[in-house]
Design a protein around this motif. Structure first.
Motif, PDB file in Angstrom:
ATOM      1  N   LEU A   7       0.828  -1.209   0.000  1.00 45.83           N
ATOM      2  CA  LEU A   7       0.000   0.000   0.000  1.00 45.83           C
ATOM      3  C   LEU A   7       0.864   1.261   0.000  1.00 45.83           C
ATOM      4  O   LEU A   7       0.565   2.232  -0.717  1.00 45.83           O
ATOM      5  CB  LEU A   7      -0.916  -0.001   1.219  1.00 45.83           C
ATOM      6  CG  LEU A   7      -2.035  -1.043   1.238  1.00 45.83           C
ATOM      7  CD1 LEU A   7      -2.746  -1.040   2.594  1.00 45.83           C
ATOM      8  CD2 LEU A   7      -3.031  -0.788   0.125  1.00 45.83           C
ATOM      9  N   ALA A   8       1.931   1.267   0.800  1.00 48.24           N
ATOM     10  CA  ALA A   8       2.834   2.415   0.831  1.00 48.24           C
ATOM     11  C   ALA A   8       3.527   2.588  -0.517  1.00 48.24           C
ATOM     12  O   ALA A   8       3.725   3.716  -0.989  1.00 48.24           O
ATOM     13  CB  ALA A   8       3.869   2.233   1.940  1.00 48.24           C
ATOM     14  N   GLY A   9       3.906   1.468  -1.146  1.00 48.41           N
ATOM     15  CA  GLY A   9       4.510   1.539  -2.474  1.00 48.41           C
ATOM     16  C   GLY A   9       3.543   2.106  -3.504  1.00 48.41           C
ATOM     17  O   GLY A   9       3.925   2.916  -4.361  1.00 48.41           O
ATOM     18  N   PRO A  19       4.643  15.851  -0.423  1.00 51.24           N
ATOM     19  CA  PRO A  19       4.805  14.849   0.643  1.00 51.24           C
ATOM     20  C   PRO A  19       5.756  13.719   0.275  1.00 51.24           C
ATOM     21  O   PRO A  19       5.665  12.630   0.844  1.00 51.24           O
ATOM     22  CB  PRO A  19       3.384  14.333   0.791  1.00 51.24           C
ATOM     23  CG  PRO A  19       2.860  14.335  -0.624  1.00 51.24           C
ATOM     24  CD  PRO A  19       3.509  15.520  -1.303  1.00 51.24           C
ATOM     25  N   PHE A  20       6.656  13.956  -0.691  1.00 51.77           N
ATOM     26  CA  PHE A  20       7.497  12.874  -1.209  1.00 51.77           C
ATOM     27  C   PHE A  20       8.473  12.331  -0.161  1.00 51.77           C
ATOM     28  O   PHE A  20       8.717  11.118  -0.098  1.00 51.77           O
ATOM     29  CB  PHE A  20       8.248  13.352  -2.456  1.00 51.77           C
ATOM     30  CG  PHE A  20       7.360  13.515  -3.646  1.00 51.77           C
ATOM     31  CD1 PHE A  20       7.182  12.471  -4.544  1.00 51.77           C
ATOM     32  CD2 PHE A  20       6.678  14.692  -3.863  1.00 51.77           C
ATOM     33  CE1 PHE A  20       6.345  12.604  -5.645  1.00 51.77           C
ATOM     34  CE2 PHE A  20       5.833  14.843  -4.948  1.00 51.77           C
ATOM     35  CZ  PHE A  20       5.670  13.791  -5.845  1.00 51.77           C
ATOM     36  N   SER A  21       9.047  13.213   0.654  1.00 55.64           N
ATOM     37  CA  SER A  21       9.998  12.736   1.671  1.00 55.64           C
ATOM     38  C   SER A  21       9.313  11.800   2.661  1.00 55.64           C
ATOM     39  O   SER A  21       9.840  10.734   2.991  1.00 55.64           O
ATOM     40  CB  SER A  21      10.622  13.926   2.398  1.00 55.64           C
ATOM     41  OG  SER A  21       9.621  14.714   3.026  1.00 55.64           O
ATOM     42  N   ALA A  22       8.124  12.171   3.108  1.00 55.94           N
ATOM     43  CA  ALA A  22       7.383  11.335   4.058  1.00 55.94           C
ATOM     44  C   ALA A  22       7.008   9.998   3.423  1.00 55.94           C
ATOM     45  O   ALA A  22       7.044   8.955   4.085  1.00 55.94           O
ATOM     46  CB  ALA A  22       6.134  12.067   4.537  1.00 55.94           C
ATOM     47  N   ALA A  23       6.645  10.010   2.145  1.00 57.87           N
ATOM     48  CA  ALA A  23       6.238   8.782   1.463  1.00 57.87           C
ATOM     49  C   ALA A  23       7.415   7.817   1.310  1.00 57.87           C
ATOM     50  O   ALA A  23       7.253   6.595   1.472  1.00 57.87           O
ATOM     51  CB  ALA A  23       5.649   9.115   0.098  1.00 57.87           C
TER      52      ALA A  23
END
Length: 293
Positions: A44-46, A183-187
């Motif tokens: 899901l995170a991917g 939000p790329f760093s958090a992802a």
């Protein structure tokens, strides 16, 4: 101010994840229930990260460092420990008390953040953290049970809260190191932390307790629900902590206990007391303090 809606969303998802974990803990051990939190969260995170790059394909890929890897490993291990301790709390005390003891996380995050991570809190922010701590004590019933809480229960709660605080602080530091736009760093941090946690837990159970792996297969719906709500909550937490200090995010996140009490009342059929209503009022005051801070 985007950290506020992300925090509220995370708190709502986490309240449901805790309730589902409580149900699963009645059938499986602490390590198995902990794995249920992560087992489907990696894909899901991917998928979430892939959607972000489809949305903004011009965003660069991150550059990883040794320090970044250390933060990822530390956060992954501490969150596994914190979750296992909290599941053990569910098995020793009632649902609300277990969550309340673990929510000492906000106080630990404030102390460690200011002392070791260069965080700054205004007097209003400290006031919000303090009020939130009192509110959690009221809502979890710790005052009523102060004479009957065993040292084991207390140590499990404090250990869980401290481990969750370290997880959050290291997640924020890792996000800041990547120097990507929100939000790329958090992802990226979310994907790496969850993937490492899944590998560690699956490897451990395959080596020491294979029957626990088969136990998750026997409860597929509940396992999937725990994993999905966990991943959605983590997206909210990781995003909020990449925008604001951990102490403020976690203090506002104590609104989770409101959701927990509502779930306890309507899902587990637990009656709310006058003390619960006072605690909820203090949670609102604490939330206002940290948002103004």
């Amino acid at each position: 101010m985007l950290w506020i809606p992300f925090t509220l969303f995370a708190a709502f998802m986490q309240a449901w994840r805790n309730a589902l974990q409580k149900q699963l803990s009645q059938h499986l051990g602490a390590t198995s229930v902990t794995l249920a939190r992560f087992i489907l969260a990696g894909p899901l995170a991917g998928g979430y990260l892939w959607l972000l790059y489809r949305w903004q394909p011009d965003q660069p890929l991150p550059h990883f460092s040794v320090l970044f890897a250390a933060y990822i490993v530390g956060a992954a291990v501490c969150q596994i420990v914190a979750t296992a301790l909290m599941v053990r709390l569910f098995q020793l005390r009632n649902y609300a008390v277990g969550v309340g003891l673990a929510k000492s996380e906000a106080i630990w995050a404030a102390i460690l953040g200011v002392g070791f991570f260069g965080s700054l809190l205004s007097p209003l922010g400290w006031l919000g953290v303090a009020i939130g701590g009192v509110a959690i004590g009221l809502l979890s019933g710790l005052r009523r049970l102060s004479g009957g809480i065993s040292p084991t229960t207390l140590l499990l709660g404090v250990g869980s809260g401290l481990s969750f605080a370290l997880t959050s602080l290291w997640v924020r530091e890792a996000s800041l190191l990547l120097e990507l736009t929100f939000p790329f760093s958090a992802a990226w941090v979310l994907l790496l932390v969850i993937s490492l946690q899944t590998l560690l837990l699956v490897g451990w159970l395959a080596w020491r307790d294979r029957s626990s792996l088969s136990g998750l297969v026997k409860h597929p719906t509940l396992t999937a629900a725990v994993s999905i709500t966990s991943c959605l909550g983590s997206i909210g937490w990781f995003s909020a902590m990449s925008l604001e200090s951990v102490a403020l995010v976690k203090t506002l996140g104590q609104i989770e206990v409101l959701f927990t009490l509502l779930i306890s009342a309507y899902y587990f059929k637990v009656k709310l007391t006058r003390q619960d209503h006072w605690g909820l009022a203090l949670i609102v005051i604490a939330a206002i303090c940290v948002m103004w801070a």
